[in-house]
Design a protein around this motif. Structure first.
Motif, PDB file in Angstrom:
ATOM      1  N   GLU A  34      62.716  24.358  45.595  1.00  0.00           N
ATOM      2  CA  GLU A  34      61.752  25.461  45.484  1.00  0.00           C
ATOM      3  C   GLU A  34      62.240  26.684  46.263  1.00  0.00           C
ATOM      4  OE1 GLU A  34      58.819  27.413  43.835  1.00  0.00           O
ATOM      5  OE2 GLU A  34      59.192  25.294  43.426  1.00  0.00           O
ATOM      6  N   ALA A  35      62.886  26.453  47.399  1.00  0.00           N
ATOM      7  CA  ALA A  35      63.413  27.567  48.190  1.00  0.00           C
ATOM      8  C   ALA A  35      64.461  28.342  47.400  1.00  0.00           C
ATOM      9  CB  ALA A  35      64.005  27.051  49.491  1.00  0.00           C
ATOM     10  N   GLN A  36      65.311  27.636  46.675  1.00  0.00           N
ATOM     11  CA  GLN A  36      66.329  28.320  45.889  1.00  0.00           C
ATOM     12  C   GLN A  36      65.713  29.144  44.761  1.00  0.00           C
ATOM     13  OE1 GLN A  36      69.502  28.504  46.973  1.00  0.00           O
ATOM     14  NE2 GLN A  36      68.535  27.377  48.666  1.00  0.00           N
ATOM     15  N   LYS A  37      64.633  28.642  44.180  1.00  0.00           N
ATOM     16  CA  LYS A  37      63.948  29.422  43.146  1.00  0.00           C
ATOM     17  C   LYS A  37      63.406  30.728  43.716  1.00  0.00           C
ATOM     18  CE  LYS A  37      62.451  25.468  40.337  1.00  0.00           C
ATOM     19  NZ  LYS A  37      61.254  24.716  39.851  1.00  0.00           N
ATOM     20  N   VAL A  38      62.866  30.652  44.943  1.00  0.00           N
ATOM     21  CA  VAL A  38      62.324  31.849  45.593  1.00  0.00           C
ATOM     22  C   VAL A  38      63.440  32.855  45.875  1.00  0.00           C
ATOM     23  CG1 VAL A  38      61.357  32.661  47.783  1.00  0.00           C
ATOM     24  CG2 VAL A  38      60.268  30.780  46.563  1.00  0.00           C
TER      25      VAL A  38
END
Length: 274
Positions: A34-38
């Motif tokens: 999820e952090a990479q998507k952000v």
């Protein structure tokens, strides 16, 4: 449309007026997907200012992975909460390793809360020795300071030491008690780049039906060069970027009305003050 840029004080650097803060999903462990998507949503939205801190859980490592190959396109910042030279040196080594870079655009003394800390960082063997040495060695380009506890403490720091930037709270609850907003104006007039944080009061303002766009517009209408906001999802990043792209200064009478509306709840909104 692209995000507008503002000059970061006397640094001469033109930075996007919205930056991705190191909080939200970035201030976690074990949420790398999820952090990479952000992070990718921020890049796709034109955000080029990225903030982290040694104290922010896995944030630096997430950014190191997500920004790989984009280093020359972005303005990369982090912070050290060390108060001694030894602590600051260790933090810088870890920060650079985690962020997968050999230099920071901005390294900041993190979260000054007391006058004793202001004294400590500038004393022999204090953290500022390493901050200034790192700047001289090219490990960092600019040196900043942050605080959200007491405007008198942060004000003393920027008047006493050589900083390039200051990071402080900017939101409509601030005028109700020990406001940091006058310090933002003072810092700007001193030539510091002013970075605004706590813009959404950890999401509490939108919960009060203050639209994200209005909260961002309020903050960007103050004496700031850039505001940093954390996000929990790629959708939130895109919402923030869209609001910043449509920015027009908020008229002073509208600012005052917003301040009046949130004043009864200001103590809870400013959870970051003692």
């Amino acid at each position: 449309m692209e995000l507008s840029r503002r000059v970061l004080g006397d640094t001469g650097e033109a930075v996007t007026l919205l930056g991705l803060g190191g909080e939200g999903v970035l201030r976690t462990y074990g949420q790398g997907k999820e952090a990479q998507k952000v992070i990718h949503a921020a890049l796709e939205s034109g955000i080029a200012y990225f903030e982290s801190a040694r104290a922010y859980s896995g944030s630096e490592a997430y950014l190191g992975m997500g920004l790989k190959g984009r280093r020359r396109e972005i303005f990369l910042t982090s912070k050290s909460h060390g108060r001694t030279a030894q602590e600051a040196e260790a933090h810088l080594h870890t920060t650079l390793k985690n962020l997968q870079t050999d230099y920071l655009d901005l390294w900041q003394v993190h979260d000054l809360r007391t006058m004793a800390e202001v004294e400590a960082i500038g004393a022999p063997g204090g953290a500022l020795e390493v901050f200034y040495q790192a700047r001289d060695r090219g490990k960092v380009r600019f040196v900043g300071v942050t605080g959200h506890h007491d405007p008198e403490v942060l004000g003393a720091a920027i008047r006493r030491y050589r900083f390039d930037t200051v990071l402080l709270p900017v939101n409509p609850a601030e005028p109700s008690h020990r406001s940091f907003l006058p310090l933002a104006t003072e810092a700007r007039d001193l030539g510091l780049g002013v970075v605004g944080m706590k813009v959404l009061c950890r999401g509490l303002l939108p919960q009060m039906q203050v639209p994200v766009e209005m909260a961002l517009t309020y903050a960007l209408s103050q004496a700031v060069s850039v505001i940093v906001v954390g996000a929990d999802s790629a959708g939130q990043v895109r919402e923030l970027a869209e609001a910043a792209m449509d920015f027009d200064p908020l008229p002073e009478d509208v600012q005052k009305r917003l301040e009046t509306v949130v004043a009864p709840y200001a103590q809870g909104l400013m959870y970051y003050k003692p």
